[in-house]
Design an enzyme around this catalytic site. Structure first.
Site, PDB file in Angstrom:
ATOM      1  N   TYR A  41      -8.912   7.391  20.174  1.00  0.00           N
ATOM      2  CA  TYR A  41      -9.995   6.942  19.304  1.00  0.00           C
ATOM      3  C   TYR A  41     -10.158   5.420  19.273  1.00  0.00           C
ATOM      4  O   TYR A  41     -10.881   4.891  18.454  1.00  0.00           O
ATOM      5  CB  TYR A  41      -9.812   7.566  17.912  1.00  0.00           C
ATOM      6  CG  TYR A  41     -10.136   9.038  18.001  1.00  0.00           C
ATOM      7  CD1 TYR A  41     -11.423   9.499  17.768  1.00  0.00           C
ATOM      8  CD2 TYR A  41      -9.190   9.950  18.456  1.00  0.00           C
ATOM      9  CE1 TYR A  41     -11.745  10.836  17.930  1.00  0.00           C
ATOM     10  CE2 TYR A  41      -9.508  11.293  18.628  1.00  0.00           C
ATOM     11  CZ  TYR A  41     -10.793  11.724  18.368  1.00  0.00           C
ATOM     12  OH  TYR A  41     -11.121  13.039  18.556  1.00  0.00           O
ATOM     13  N   GLN A  45       0.810  -1.213   0.000  1.00  0.00           N
ATOM     14  CA  GLN A  45       0.000   0.000   0.000  1.00  0.00           C
ATOM     15  C   GLN A  45       0.846   1.267   0.000  1.00  0.00           C
ATOM     16  O   GLN A  45       0.310   2.371  -0.022  1.00  0.00           O
ATOM     17  CB  GLN A  45      -0.918  -0.005   1.223  1.00  0.00           C
ATOM     18  CG  GLN A  45      -1.909  -1.157   1.234  1.00  0.00           C
ATOM     19  CD  GLN A  45      -2.613  -1.304   2.572  1.00  0.00           C
ATOM     20  OE1 GLN A  45      -2.366  -0.570   3.531  1.00  0.00           O
ATOM     21  NE2 GLN A  45      -3.513  -2.280   2.647  1.00  0.00           N
ATOM     22  N   TYR A  94     -10.003 -10.358  10.175  1.00  0.00           N
ATOM     23  CA  TYR A  94     -10.318 -10.914   8.856  1.00  0.00           C
ATOM     24  C   TYR A  94     -10.606 -12.411   8.908  1.00  0.00           C
ATOM     25  O   TYR A  94     -11.159 -12.973   7.962  1.00  0.00           O
ATOM     26  CB  TYR A  94      -9.180 -10.615   7.880  1.00  0.00           C
ATOM     27  CG  TYR A  94      -9.073  -9.141   7.572  1.00  0.00           C
ATOM     28  CD1 TYR A  94     -10.071  -8.482   6.854  1.00  0.00           C
ATOM     29  CD2 TYR A  94      -7.985  -8.391   8.010  1.00  0.00           C
ATOM     30  CE1 TYR A  94      -9.987  -7.138   6.574  1.00  0.00           C
ATOM     31  CE2 TYR A  94      -7.889  -7.030   7.734  1.00  0.00           C
ATOM     32  CZ  TYR A  94      -8.894  -6.409   7.021  1.00  0.00           C
ATOM     33  OH  TYR A  94      -8.803  -5.062   6.755  1.00  0.00           O
ATOM     34  N   GLU A 112     -14.777   4.102   9.999  1.00  0.00           N
ATOM     35  CA  GLU A 112     -15.196   5.180  10.895  1.00  0.00           C
ATOM     36  C   GLU A 112     -14.949   6.555  10.299  1.00  0.00           C
ATOM     37  O   GLU A 112     -13.987   6.764   9.553  1.00  0.00           O
ATOM     38  CB  GLU A 112     -14.412   5.118  12.211  1.00  0.00           C
ATOM     39  CG  GLU A 112     -14.541   3.865  13.011  1.00  0.00           C
ATOM     40  CD  GLU A 112     -13.693   3.879  14.266  1.00  0.00           C
ATOM     41  OE1 GLU A 112     -13.744   2.887  15.019  1.00  0.00           O
ATOM     42  OE2 GLU A 112     -12.971   4.878  14.510  1.00  0.00           O
ATOM     43  N   HIS A 119      -0.874  -0.118   5.758  1.00  0.00           N
ATOM     44  CA  HIS A 119      -1.396   0.877   6.697  1.00  0.00           C
ATOM     45  C   HIS A 119      -0.447   2.056   6.933  1.00  0.00           C
ATOM     46  O   HIS A 119      -0.039   2.351   8.047  1.00  0.00           O
ATOM     47  CB  HIS A 119      -1.735   0.198   8.034  1.00  0.00           C
ATOM     48  CG  HIS A 119      -2.809  -0.840   7.931  1.00  0.00           C
ATOM     49  ND1 HIS A 119      -3.432  -1.369   9.039  1.00  0.00           N
ATOM     50  CD2 HIS A 119      -3.370  -1.453   6.856  1.00  0.00           C
ATOM     51  CE1 HIS A 119      -4.325  -2.279   8.652  1.00  0.00           C
ATOM     52  NE2 HIS A 119      -4.297  -2.336   7.319  1.00  0.00           N
TER      53      HIS A 119
END
Length: 388
Positions: free
Chosen positions: A267, A98, A278, A257, A164
């Site tokens: 958070y 990513q 998963y 979210e 991530h």
């Protein structure tokens, strides 16, 4: 104090200038219309041939827009949809999984300083792990390169093996720079205040740390941190009506979210989550969907659309979209339109499903249209509006 006043004045000047940015970007022959709840949607293809584009930023004075491509290129899309050659002076990126070249924003004082800010993945030196970095450089007068690009922030430690990274950049009204970061797919680090995974950091534009950040001076706590307990933030925007920072983040299997960011807020991830592992089993660290002492999300999708990109609609061009929030969806391949009232989501509509494309970034253009990037091998830029 003088620095803060300078930032505020610069930002106000930029906002005023943005009102004069001119006509809509031209569209190619590829144009489609769809019936929607608010009228006939017009979808015009502005550009194509982008390699996994990730973010865009509008240049002033009808000079087009900057677009990042994840493999490491920064290009200009002209007002008539032409793609430039890759700009020089862009940092080497770690295009792993990513990772790659990610967000792009202009300095609040761009007309004077011509500074462009980027986030990107960089490796740790061994090619095995990486993390998110941010830097800035001056866009040359001929718009062919970034001059004197300098890294101003590094995520430490570097723990990602390709997952991530986040990340989005937002300037607030006082000129502070916020960077929304992922937790490198290392869940517990989002709660570790000695690490920069799963955090939002608050900096001055040159990367120095404001001394009024909430954790400055605390032992074994990173002073850059503004909030923590985030998973993988891929959308962020400043609410134009309140001045507050909003971000969105991917949940695991379920639990995407939207959060309204508060100073020193926790958070929740991975202790509080609406999602599952998963494997289909509960997250091992989780204690529930809502946990005392941790911020509850502003909005949750228990079935994940795979959200990315975020833009508040604040224009008189299409009054039907007044006080709407647009968010891209990678997994469900849609543009999500949320109606907001009294800081609540009162309605949701899904758009652009017929494109069958991962929507990575969403921005409101200076012309009042909504612009979206599709994250594909042959990525496209679309201009979205309502028939008038």
């Amino acid at each position: 104090m003088l620095r803060h006043i300078h930032f505020r004045k610069s930002l106000i000047a930029t906002f005023c200038a943005s009102l004069l940015l001119g006509l809509p970007f031209a569209a190619s022959a590829a144009s489609t219309t769809y019936k929607t709840e608010e009228g006939t949607l017009t979808v015009d293809e502005v550009a194509k041939g982008l390699q996994h584009p990730w973010a865009l930023a509008f240049l002033p004075d009808k000079q087009g827009m900057l677009v990042t491509e994840k493999p490491g290129n920064l290009r200009i899309v002209s007002a008539d949809g032409k793609l430039s050659q890759p700009l020089g002076g862009v940092p080497k990126v770690w295009a792993q999984g990513q990772g790659g070249l990610l967000d792009v924003v202009l300095s609040p004082d761009f007309k004077k300083d011509r500074m462009v800010y980027l986030t990107y993945a960089e490796d740790s030196g061994d090619g095995e792990t990486g993390g998110t970095a941010a830097g800035r450089g001056r866009l040359s007068d001929d718009m062919t390169r970034l001059e004197n690009f300098t890294r101003i922030f590094q995520q430490q430690p570097k723990l990602s093996v390709g997952n991530h990274f986040g990340s989005r950049i937002v300037f607030d009204r006082d000129g502070y720079l916020f960077i929304a970061l992922g937790e490198n797919n290392n869940r517990p680090t989002a709660q570790d205040l000695d690490k920069l995974q799963g955090k939002i950091v608050r900096l001055y534009p040159d990367g120095t740390i404001p001394q009024d950040n909430p954790f400055v001076g605390q032992k074994d706590v990173r002073p850059e941190i503004w909030s923590f307990g985030h998973r993988n933030q891929q959308g962020a925007a400043l609410n134009p009506w309140t001045g507050t920072l909003w971000t969105n983040e991917h949940g695991p299997m379920g639990g995407d979210e939207i959060n309204i960011i508060e100073r020193a807020g926790n958070y929740g991830w991975p202790i509080a989550t609406f999602g599952l592992d998963y494997s289909g089993k509960p997250i091992s660290e989780a204690k529930g969907k809502v946990v005392e002492g941790m911020k509850t999300p502003f909005h949750v999708w228990e079935k994940s659309p795979g959200i990315s990109g975020m833009a508040f609609y604040d224009s008189s061009t299409f009054k039907q979209w007044d006080h709407n929030l647009f968010i891209g969806a990678l997994a469900s391949k849609e543009l999500i339109r949320l109606e907001l009232k009294d800081d609540k989501v009162v309605h949701e509509e899904r758009l652009l499903g017929d494109l069958n494309a991962r929507i990575r970034d969403v921005r409101q253009g200076p012309d009042g249209y909504v612009y979206v990037l599709t994250d594909e091998d042959d990525g496209k830029l679309f201009k979205v509006g309502l028939a008038q």
